[in-house]
Design an enzyme around this catalytic site. Structure first.
Site, PDB file in Angstrom:
ATOM      1  N   THR A 126       0.834  -1.212   0.000  1.00  0.00           N
ATOM      2  CA  THR A 126       0.000   0.000   0.000  1.00  0.00           C
ATOM      3  C   THR A 126       0.863   1.253   0.000  1.00  0.00           C
ATOM      4  O   THR A 126       0.464   2.288  -0.533  1.00  0.00           O
ATOM      5  CB  THR A 126      -0.932  -0.028   1.225  1.00  0.00           C
ATOM      6  N   SER A 128       1.402  -7.651  -0.891  1.00  0.00           N
ATOM      7  CA  SER A 128       2.138  -8.656  -0.106  1.00  0.00           C
ATOM      8  C   SER A 128       1.296  -9.872   0.256  1.00  0.00           C
ATOM      9  O   SER A 128       1.829 -10.883   0.695  1.00  0.00           O
ATOM     10  CB  SER A 128       2.772  -8.039   1.141  1.00  0.00           C
ATOM     11  N   THR A 155       1.639  -4.332   4.301  1.00  0.00           N
ATOM     12  CA  THR A 155       1.439  -4.682   5.711  1.00  0.00           C
ATOM     13  C   THR A 155       0.938  -6.118   5.901  1.00  0.00           C
ATOM     14  O   THR A 155       1.121  -6.703   6.965  1.00  0.00           O
ATOM     15  CB  THR A 155       0.400  -3.752   6.373  1.00  0.00           C
ATOM     16  N   ASP A 156       0.302  -6.672   4.858  1.00  0.00           N
ATOM     17  CA  ASP A 156      -0.441  -7.920   5.079  1.00  0.00           C
ATOM     18  C   ASP A 156       0.445  -9.092   5.480  1.00  0.00           C
ATOM     19  O   ASP A 156       0.031  -9.920   6.300  1.00  0.00           O
ATOM     20  CB  ASP A 156      -1.268  -8.282   3.839  1.00  0.00           C
TER      21      ASP A 156
HETATM   22  C1  SIN Z   1      -0.138  -5.338   0.969  1.00  0.00           C
HETATM   23  O1  SIN Z   1       0.093  -5.981   1.981  1.00  0.00           O
HETATM   24  O2  SIN Z   1       0.637  -5.324  -0.018  1.00  0.00           O
HETATM   25  C2  SIN Z   1      -1.407  -4.553   0.837  1.00  0.00           C
HETATM   26  C3  SIN Z   1      -1.913  -4.043   2.118  1.00  0.00           C
HETATM   27  C4  SIN Z   1      -1.015  -3.040   2.768  1.00  0.00           C
HETATM   28  O3  SIN Z   1       0.121  -2.800   2.420  1.00  0.00           O
HETATM   29  O4  SIN Z   1      -1.513  -2.442   3.765  1.00  0.00           O
END
Ligand code: SIN
Length: 317
Positions: free
Chosen positions: A16, A65, A98-99
């Protein structure tokens, strides 16, 4: 540690933090992994680095991710290892979604030498948000990667610094989504300086070198099974029949198992499948020895216990 080293490497992997939405106010309907890492750095307007340091950016991947895989881990590991071995490099920043941030952090912490800072950072709002969180997180990560007192893998998000064993994504939406539960942050980034909550721990990763597969070669097959109301052994039996190598069980509470699941796990063990039990609780760790006596994955959340078991299986002759 190379005190004279002046180079900070920024490895872009998507997420993100590199996401873009069609409308600036949209913090949900965006595509992750769109903006190149060079653009994220350019967006900081040259304010990001303390004077005298040199910045070099590399796009290792451009993914959401949730889609991270072994090839992604290997590519990132290889670039980190190469840069860490370079005497000119002081530290590394990795921009990441974050995922599965906690999985990549644990994988890297388990497999890289711990002598220099390797800082993962992220964002919950896309780069096109009215008030994106990525730029400040990236600034904080650059400052932390410059800090010789913070060697090894860490995560910085929303002003707080976390260590790989306990870091977790705890919320699907809020900006403060990353945390460490009852362990709390290792410290905080304040105007480019690290304020420690407690002395920086030495990281054991360097027990490596771990044997990792060549790109394209097979990894062991390790799945996570959840013990829940109404569990049966059918999933475990099916996985064993299909040739699974390892099973991590997210047990209830203090690592207990549904009575219908336990016999299937014993059958799996007898068939040569490595079984590790952990707890599905978000915080704390298993206390004592559960009555089932199956091996535990000490102090690790299921996704990290899976990585530990993958690495253990990879080291077997
Ligand atoms: C991801 O994990 O690539 C998408 C979600 C995020 O980064 O918050």
């Amino acid at each position: 540690m190379q005190v004279a080293a002046k180079k900070i490497i920024v490895l872009g992997t998507g997420g993100t933090i590199a996401g873009t939405a069609a409308q600036a106010g949209d913090n949900v309907g965006y595509r992750a992994g769109e903006r190149p890492v060079q653009a994220l750095l350019a967006g900081l307007g040259g304010q990001a680095l303390p004077p005298g340091l040199e910045l070099a950016a590399e796009q290792v991947a451009q993914i959401d991710s949730k889609d991270a895989d072994f090839a992604f881990w290997l590519a990132l590991h290889a670039r980190c290892a190469a840069h860490l071995a370079d005497d000119a490099v002081r530290g590394i920043v990795i921009t990441h979604g974050t995922d599965t941030l906690e999985e990549t952090a644990w994988f890297l912490a388990s497999t890289l030498p711990a002598g220099k800072p390797v800082v993962l950072t992220c964002a919950m709002r896309p780069a096109t948000a009215l008030s994106p969180d990525g730029p400040q997180n990236l600034c904080d990560a650059l400052a932390l990667a410059n800090d010789l007192g913070a060697p090894g893998v860490s995560v910085v998000s929303a002003g707080a610094v976390y260590l790989p064993q306990q870091v977790q994504k705890l919320h699907p939406y809020c900006v403060d989504a990353i945390g460490s539960g009852e362990g709390g942050p290792a410290g905080w980034m304040e105007e480019g300086r690290l304020r420690l909550a407690h002395p920086w721990p030495s990281q054991g990763a360097a027990a490596a070198p771990w044997r990792l597969p060549e790109p394209g070669a097979a990894w062991p097959w390790v799945e996570i099974v959840l013990s829940h109301a109404g569990s049966s052994g059918a999933q475990v039996d099916a996985l064993v029949r299909a040739g699974v190598d390892g099973l991590v069980v997210a047990g209830t509470g203090n690592g207990t198992l549904h009575q219908a699941l336990e016999p299937a796990l014993r059958r799996a063990q007898q068939a040569g499948v490595a079984v590790r039990v952990t707890s599905r609780c978000a915080f704390g760790r298993i206390v004592g020895t559960p009555a089932h006596g199956l091996p535990l994955a000490e102090g690790l959340a299921p996704v990290k216990a899976r990585i530990a078991l993958l690495l253990e299986l990879l080291q077997r002759p």
